[in-house]
Design an enzyme around this catalytic site. Structure first.
Site, PDB file in Angstrom:
ATOM      1  N   TYR A  13      55.953 -65.517  28.609  1.00 15.55           N
ATOM      2  CA  TYR A  13      56.724 -66.856  28.523  1.00 15.55           C
ATOM      3  C   TYR A  13      55.457 -67.883  28.271  1.00 15.55           C
ATOM      4  CZ  TYR A  13      58.994 -71.250  29.465  1.00 15.55           C
ATOM      5  OH  TYR A  13      59.673 -72.457  29.673  1.00 15.55           O
ATOM      6  N   LEU A  35      53.592 -55.259  27.850  1.00 12.95           N
ATOM      7  CA  LEU A  35      54.913 -55.610  27.435  1.00 12.95           C
ATOM      8  C   LEU A  35      55.773 -54.966  28.500  1.00 12.95           C
ATOM      9  CD1 LEU A  35      54.599 -54.619  23.814  1.00 12.95           C
ATOM     10  CD2 LEU A  35      54.055 -56.719  24.740  1.00 12.95           C
ATOM     11  N   CYS A  36      55.685 -55.133  29.585  1.00  9.75           N
ATOM     12  CA  CYS A  36      56.792 -54.730  30.817  1.00  9.75           C
ATOM     13  C   CYS A  36      57.592 -55.705  31.032  1.00  9.75           C
ATOM     14  CB  CYS A  36      55.906 -54.317  32.094  1.00  9.75           C
ATOM     15  SG  CYS A  36      55.334 -55.857  32.979  1.00  9.75           S
ATOM     16  N   ASN A  37      57.220 -56.887  30.394  1.00 12.48           N
ATOM     17  CA  ASN A  37      58.296 -58.148  30.461  1.00 12.48           C
ATOM     18  C   ASN A  37      58.425 -58.949  29.226  1.00 12.48           C
ATOM     19  OD1 ASN A  37      60.432 -59.357  32.018  1.00 12.48           O
ATOM     20  ND2 ASN A  37      59.024 -61.042  32.544  1.00 12.48           N
ATOM     21  N   GLY A  84      51.136 -60.423  35.436  1.00 14.45           N
ATOM     22  CA  GLY A  84      51.888 -60.171  36.800  1.00 14.45           C
ATOM     23  C   GLY A  84      53.369 -60.011  36.731  1.00 14.45           C
ATOM     24  N   SER A 126      50.928 -70.463  41.899  1.00 11.76           N
ATOM     25  CA  SER A 126      52.471 -71.049  41.838  1.00 11.76           C
ATOM     26  C   SER A 126      52.411 -71.968  43.106  1.00 11.76           C
ATOM     27  CB  SER A 126      53.289 -69.910  42.280  1.00 11.76           C
ATOM     28  OG  SER A 126      54.707 -70.411  42.492  1.00 11.76           O
ATOM     29  N   TYR A 151      56.298 -61.604  46.537  1.00 10.77           N
ATOM     30  CA  TYR A 151      55.576 -62.401  45.068  1.00 10.77           C
ATOM     31  C   TYR A 151      54.773 -63.622  45.520  1.00 10.77           C
ATOM     32  CZ  TYR A 151      55.430 -65.679  41.170  1.00 10.77           C
ATOM     33  OH  TYR A 151      54.797 -66.571  40.302  1.00 10.77           O
ATOM     34  N   LYS A 155      50.491 -64.121  45.495  1.00 14.08           N
ATOM     35  CA  LYS A 155      49.915 -65.208  44.735  1.00 14.08           C
ATOM     36  C   LYS A 155      48.747 -65.579  45.807  1.00 14.08           C
ATOM     37  CE  LYS A 155      51.668 -65.256  40.709  1.00 14.08           C
ATOM     38  NZ  LYS A 155      50.800 -64.892  39.608  1.00 14.08           N
TER      39      LYS A 155
HETATM   40  P1  NAD Z   1      56.079 -63.453  31.928  1.00 18.00           P
HETATM   41  O1  NAD Z   1      56.660 -62.319  32.532  1.00 18.00           O
HETATM   42  O2  NAD Z   1      56.984 -63.904  30.803  1.00 18.00           O
HETATM   43  O3  NAD Z   1      54.787 -62.843  31.602  1.00 18.00           O
HETATM   44  C1  NAD Z   1      53.896 -62.016  32.247  1.00 18.00           C
HETATM   45  C2  NAD Z   1      53.358 -61.008  31.111  1.00 18.00           C
HETATM   46  O4  NAD Z   1      52.453 -60.141  31.694  1.00 18.00           O
HETATM   47  C3  NAD Z   1      54.314 -60.238  30.593  1.00 18.00           C
HETATM   48  O5  NAD Z   1      54.269 -60.387  29.090  1.00 18.00           O
HETATM   49  C4  NAD Z   1      54.183 -58.920  31.012  1.00 18.00           C
HETATM   50  O6  NAD Z   1      54.566 -57.783  30.050  1.00 18.00           O
HETATM   51  C5  NAD Z   1      52.704 -58.989  31.440  1.00 18.00           C
HETATM   52  N1  NAD Z   1      52.310 -58.050  32.338  1.00 18.00           N
HETATM   53  C6  NAD Z   1      52.748 -57.881  33.604  1.00 18.00           C
HETATM   54  N2  NAD Z   1      52.228 -56.808  34.338  1.00 18.00           N
HETATM   55  C7  NAD Z   1      51.136 -56.557  33.625  1.00 18.00           C
HETATM   56  C8  NAD Z   1      50.079 -55.641  33.899  1.00 18.00           C
HETATM   57  N3  NAD Z   1      50.005 -54.877  34.986  1.00 18.00           N
HETATM   58  N4  NAD Z   1      49.141 -55.275  32.658  1.00 18.00           N
HETATM   59  C9  NAD Z   1      49.201 -56.225  31.543  1.00 18.00           C
HETATM   60  N5  NAD Z   1      50.287 -56.861  31.669  1.00 18.00           N
HETATM   61  C10 NAD Z   1      51.472 -57.280  32.374  1.00 18.00           C
HETATM   62  O7  NAD Z   1      55.705 -64.401  33.056  1.00 18.00           O
HETATM   63  P2  NAD Z   1      55.372 -65.922  32.823  1.00 18.00           P
HETATM   64  O8  NAD Z   1      56.735 -66.872  33.237  1.00 18.00           O
HETATM   65  O9  NAD Z   1      54.715 -66.302  31.419  1.00 18.00           O
HETATM   66  O10 NAD Z   1      54.281 -66.116  34.075  1.00 18.00           O
HETATM   67  C11 NAD Z   1      53.090 -65.992  33.909  1.00 18.00           C
HETATM   68  C12 NAD Z   1      52.308 -66.071  35.101  1.00 18.00           C
HETATM   69  O11 NAD Z   1      52.521 -67.272  35.679  1.00 18.00           O
HETATM   70  C13 NAD Z   1      52.774 -64.926  36.038  1.00 18.00           C
HETATM   71  O12 NAD Z   1      51.458 -64.533  36.887  1.00 18.00           O
HETATM   72  C14 NAD Z   1      53.570 -65.686  36.965  1.00 18.00           C
HETATM   73  O13 NAD Z   1      53.536 -65.052  38.248  1.00 18.00           O
HETATM   74  C15 NAD Z   1      53.224 -67.112  36.979  1.00 18.00           C
HETATM   75  N6  NAD Z   1      54.083 -68.099  37.423  1.00 18.00           N
HETATM   76  C16 NAD Z   1      55.118 -68.491  36.522  1.00 18.00           C
HETATM   77  C17 NAD Z   1      56.012 -69.316  36.913  1.00 18.00           C
HETATM   78  C18 NAD Z   1      57.237 -69.483  36.188  1.00 18.00           C
HETATM   79  O14 NAD Z   1      57.937 -70.277  36.533  1.00 18.00           O
HETATM   80  N7  NAD Z   1      57.281 -68.891  34.856  1.00 18.00           N
HETATM   81  C19 NAD Z   1      55.757 -70.218  38.160  1.00 18.00           C
HETATM   82  C20 NAD Z   1      54.632 -69.875  38.686  1.00 18.00           C
HETATM   83  C21 NAD Z   1      53.608 -68.985  38.430  1.00 18.00           C
HETATM   84  C1  UD1 Z   2      61.572 -69.704  41.746  1.00 18.32           C
HETATM   85  C2  UD1 Z   2      60.918 -68.970  42.579  1.00 18.32           C
HETATM   86  C3  UD1 Z   2      59.388 -69.166  42.773  1.00 18.32           C
HETATM   87  C4  UD1 Z   2      58.808 -69.284  41.138  1.00 18.32           C
HETATM   88  C5  UD1 Z   2      59.596 -69.577  40.365  1.00 18.32           C
HETATM   89  C6  UD1 Z   2      59.121 -69.469  39.062  1.00 18.32           C
HETATM   90  C7  UD1 Z   2      62.622 -68.133  44.290  1.00 18.32           C
HETATM   91  C8  UD1 Z   2      63.306 -68.498  45.712  1.00 18.32           C
HETATM   92  N1  UD1 Z   2      61.555 -68.982  44.058  1.00 18.32           N
HETATM   93  O1  UD1 Z   2      61.362 -70.975  42.083  1.00 18.32           O
HETATM   94  O2  UD1 Z   2      58.827 -68.427  43.848  1.00 18.32           O
HETATM   95  O3  UD1 Z   2      57.395 -69.560  41.372  1.00 18.32           O
HETATM   96  O4  UD1 Z   2      61.027 -69.584  40.645  1.00 18.32           O
HETATM   97  O5  UD1 Z   2      59.361 -68.146  38.535  1.00 18.32           O
HETATM   98  O6  UD1 Z   2      63.094 -67.464  43.837  1.00 18.32           O
HETATM   99  N2  UD1 Z   2      69.337 -72.511  40.904  1.00 18.32           N
HETATM  100  C9  UD1 Z   2      70.908 -72.240  40.548  1.00 18.32           C
HETATM  101  N3  UD1 Z   2      71.527 -71.446  39.908  1.00 18.32           N
HETATM  102  C10 UD1 Z   2      70.934 -70.474  39.330  1.00 18.32           C
HETATM  103  C11 UD1 Z   2      69.480 -70.471  39.265  1.00 18.32           C
HETATM  104  C12 UD1 Z   2      68.775 -71.463  40.090  1.00 18.32           C
HETATM  105  O7  UD1 Z   2      71.670 -73.024  41.225  1.00 18.32           O
HETATM  106  O8  UD1 Z   2      71.515 -69.551  38.430  1.00 18.32           O
HETATM  107  C13 UD1 Z   2      68.872 -73.282  41.510  1.00 18.32           C
HETATM  108  C14 UD1 Z   2      67.907 -72.813  42.456  1.00 18.32           C
HETATM  109  O9  UD1 Z   2      68.687 -72.811  43.647  1.00 18.32           O
HETATM  110  C15 UD1 Z   2      66.702 -73.856  42.709  1.00 18.32           C
HETATM  111  C16 UD1 Z   2      66.502 -74.429  41.133  1.00 18.32           C
HETATM  112  O10 UD1 Z   2      67.912 -74.126  40.609  1.00 18.32           O
HETATM  113  O11 UD1 Z   2      67.302 -74.791  43.380  1.00 18.32           O
HETATM  114  C17 UD1 Z   2      65.571 -73.916  40.505  1.00 18.32           C
HETATM  115  O12 UD1 Z   2      65.733 -72.264  40.666  1.00 18.32           O
HETATM  116  P1  UD1 Z   2      64.788 -71.404  39.806  1.00 18.32           P
HETATM  117  O13 UD1 Z   2      64.584 -71.721  38.316  1.00 18.32           O
HETATM  118  O14 UD1 Z   2      64.741 -69.980  40.158  1.00 18.32           O
HETATM  119  O15 UD1 Z   2      63.144 -72.019  40.404  1.00 18.32           O
HETATM  120  P2  UD1 Z   2      62.701 -72.044  41.949  1.00 18.32           P
HETATM  121  O16 UD1 Z   2      63.788 -71.577  42.884  1.00 18.32           O
HETATM  122  O17 UD1 Z   2      62.071 -73.337  42.130  1.00 18.32           O
END
Ligand code: NAD
Ligand code: UD1
Length: 339
Positions: A13, A35-37, A84, A126, A151, A155
């Site tokens: 994403y 491509l696991c996710n 990750g 994060s 998780y 981090k």
């Molecule tokens: P995502 O799952 O969409 O992207 C992660 C990508 O990494 C995927 O395409 C997956 O296939 C790949 N991947 C996972 N393990 C792998 C491995 N061992 N080798 C090669 N590829 C691998 O997630 P995202 O939302 O794009 O998040 C990207 C990064 O940001 C992650 O590290 C996530 O923890 C961090 N992050 C995301 C959020 C969020 O809200 N989306 C918030 C804070 C931090």
């Molecule tokens: C979550 C993770 C956080 C991670 C982030 C991005 C938890 C506890 N925290 O954050 O570690 O970095 O995602 O991947 O999972 N909500 C609803 N209904 C739903 C989904 C969410 O009410 O179906 C609420 C949650 O209670 C929260 C808010 O929406 O208050 C945002 O939720 P979410 O998008 O999952 O993000 P975080 O919880 O902030």
């Protein structure tokens, strides 16, 4: 600019949106993703947006040979490390997988980088590393807090490892980017968030209810000490977050480990998000209140001033754009990259 960047997790994403920005600024981009996710259909979409191509290597960050081959084939300048696992609930069920991918995977990557003499890294951290007891807004000078799931702990561990690495070798420069809550999609509607199975996160759940894939949203808790009783978070547009990586690349000229919050600096409640989505798209989102979700904090948002001052970055897209872009992506691609 013509620099060579390795982007791990670039099919995902946040990675895919960042790859678009990097290609548009003229970088040569090599994506390593297992491509696991994610889905490799994203690359045709990236080509359509940018009219240029990333090199895609299907492989795992834990595969030393694969990394060595990449570093010997391309003159990589810097690495942006998104790869990750990220599902908080799942991380408590299969913690070893999370530490394997997120911690061990980063160690293997750093060793391969060191062997190749590449010592510039941007890491996806994060806001969760501030832990359970930090006062808001979160500031980068606060110590990391107590994390409540593997998780979050993974981090925090990687942040510490990269900090120690920089202290041991002054050649390294690392940006630890602490993301708040990215939402939205590229304005073309061609790429966006495509969670597998039932979404854990709020925005994909809202948009899947709106498109008719799910019946109603459960709002987890309406008795929090917030303005309307629902949790507050700092939601930022994924394109702003992608821009933040481009800005952070320039900070890699400075050695050492540098932490930056990437958020808007403003908290919004779950109910405000649902109401905004309805107002902007005109589509109803039925919801009901459910119990609190274990591990959720009532409210947090960023102090985003350090990134503004040092990276000249701030989140500029509006909440309405976040909603419009989420909906364009979801309604044009009801089943994500599968059609
Ligand atoms: P995502 O799952 O969409 O992207 C992660 C990508 O990494 C995927 O395409 C997956 O296939 C790949 N991947 C996972 N393990 C792998 C491995 N061992 N080798 C090669 N590829 C691998 O997630 P995202 O939302 O794009 O998040 C990207 C990064 O940001 C992650 O590290 C996530 O923890 C961090 N992050 C995301 C959020 C969020 O809200 N989306 C918030 C804070 C931090
Ligand atoms: C979550 C993770 C956080 C991670 C982030 C991005 C938890 C506890 N925290 O954050 O570690 O970095 O995602 O991947 O999972 N909500 C609803 N209904 C739903 C989904 C969410 O009410 O179906 C609420 C949650 O209670 C929260 C808010 O929406 O208050 C945002 O939720 P979410 O998008 O999952 O993000 P975080 O919880 O902030």
């Amino acid at each position: 600019m013509g620099d060579f960047l390795l982007v791990t997790g670039g099919a995902g994403y946040i990675g895919s949106h960042t790859v678009v920005n990097l290609l548009e600024r003229g970088s040569q981009v090599i994506v390593l993703d297992n491509l696991c996710n994610s889905n490799d259909a994203v690359f045709d979409r990236i080509d359509s947006i940018t009219h240029s191509q990333a090199v895609f290597v299907k492989g795992d960050i834990r595969d030393r040979d694969c990394l060595a081959k990449i570093f010997s084939t391309y003159p990589i300048d810097s690495v942006i490390h998104f790869a990750g696992l990220k599902a908080v609930g799942e991380s408590s069920q299969i913690p070893l997988d999370y530490y394997q991918n997120n911690v061990y995977g980063t160690l293997v990557l750093c060793e391969a980088m060191a062997a190749a003499g590449v010592k510039k890294l941007i890491f996806s951290s994060s806001a969760t590393v501030y832990g359970e007891d930090a006062p808001v807004p979160y500031e980068e000078t606060m110590p990391r807090g107590k994390t409540s799931n593997p998780y979050g702990t993974s981090k925090a561990m990687v942040e510490q490892i990269l900090t120690d690495l920089c202290a041991s070798d002054p050649e390294w420069s690392v940006a630890l980017l602490r993301y708040f809550n990215p939402i939205g999609a590229h304005p073309s509607g061609l790429i966006g968030e495509d969670p597998k199975g039932i979404p854990n996160n709020l925005m994909p759940f809202i948009s899947q209810v709106a498109v008719g894939k799910r019946k109603e949203l459960s709002i987890f808790g309406n008795d929090y000490p917030t303005s309307d009783g629902t949790c507050e978070r700092d939601y930022l547009h994924v394109m702003d977050l992608a821009d933040g990586h481009v800005s952070a690349l320039s900070a890699l000229d400075e050695k050492g480990a540098h932490i930056y919050n990437l958020g808007t600096g403003k908290g919004l409640s779950v109910l405000e998000m649902v109401e905004s989505f309805k107002r902007v798209t005109g589509v109803d989102v039925p919801y009901s209140f459910a119990d609190r979700r274990e591990g959720d904090l009532p409210a947090f948002w960023a102090d985003a001033s350090k990134a503004e001052k040092e990276l000249d970055w701030s989140a500029t897209r509006t909440l309405d754009e976040m909603m419009e872009d989420t909906w364009r992506w979801q309604s044009n691609n009801p089943n994500g990259y599968d059609g």
